[in-house]
Write an enzyme that holds these catalytic residues in place. Sequence first.
Site, PDB file in Angstrom:
ATOM      1  N   ILE A  77       0.833  -1.201   0.000  1.00 12.71           N
ATOM      2  CA  ILE A  77       0.000   0.000   0.000  1.00 12.71           C
ATOM      3  C   ILE A  77       0.874   1.260   0.000  1.00 12.71           C
ATOM      4  CG2 ILE A  77      -0.230   0.226   2.524  1.00 12.71           C
ATOM      5  CD1 ILE A  77      -3.321   0.684   1.935  1.00 12.71           C
ATOM      6  N   CYS A  78       0.339   2.336  -0.560  1.00 14.81           N
ATOM      7  CA  CYS A  78       0.990   3.651  -0.541  1.00 14.81           C
ATOM      8  C   CYS A  78      -0.120   4.686  -0.325  1.00 14.81           C
ATOM      9  CB  CYS A  78       1.782   3.905  -1.823  1.00 14.81           C
ATOM     10  SG  CYS A  78       0.786   4.069  -3.306  1.00 14.81           S
ATOM     11  N   ARG A  79       0.057   5.883  -0.784  1.00 16.67           N
ATOM     12  CA  ARG A  79      -0.964   6.922  -0.587  1.00 16.67           C
ATOM     13  C   ARG A  79      -2.150   6.737  -1.525  1.00 16.67           C
ATOM     14  NH1 ARG A  79      -2.213  12.343  -2.294  1.00 16.67           N
ATOM     15  NH2 ARG A  79      -3.011  13.520  -0.524  1.00 16.67           N
ATOM     16  N   MET A 105      -3.817   4.325   0.713  1.00 16.58           N
ATOM     17  CA  MET A 105      -4.274   4.756   2.035  1.00 16.58           C
ATOM     18  C   MET A 105      -5.432   5.747   1.952  1.00 16.58           C
ATOM     19  SD  MET A 105      -2.911   3.148   4.569  1.00 16.58           S
ATOM     20  CE  MET A 105      -3.438   4.223   5.904  1.00 16.58           C
TER      21      MET A 105
END
Length: 126
Positions: A77-79, A105
């Site tokens: 996961i990232c932004r 996120m």
Amino acid sequence: MSVFAGHPGAPDRLTVPEAARRTGHSGAGGDAVLPDVRRSDEWRAGHAPGAVHLPLEALAAGAELPDCARVRPLVVICRSGRRSQEAAALLRARDVDAVDVVGGMQAWAGAGLPVAGPAGAGGIVA
């Protein structure tokens, strides 16, 4: 049949609800580790509880995976989903069972899933 990469017909990306289920954040026992590949300042502002910080820059430079991520599937996961898609591709090139989370996120928080900040307090997605 597993939904992880490396299995015939498996997707390379997961929706937030499926990611939450696979990592145990939906209340069901999950089998996957949730590496967060954002920068340190983004991580400190807020991340999923139980996630493992593994910045994309370190991963791209060949960083070793944490012990907990070496034998379990990874849901990266990232932004917003761009960096995690790149990270998952890098990991699959290393024969690691990895997929990424569509929407990152931002979608995670938007779905009402927990975001932990400094010292476990409520966090934000930076």
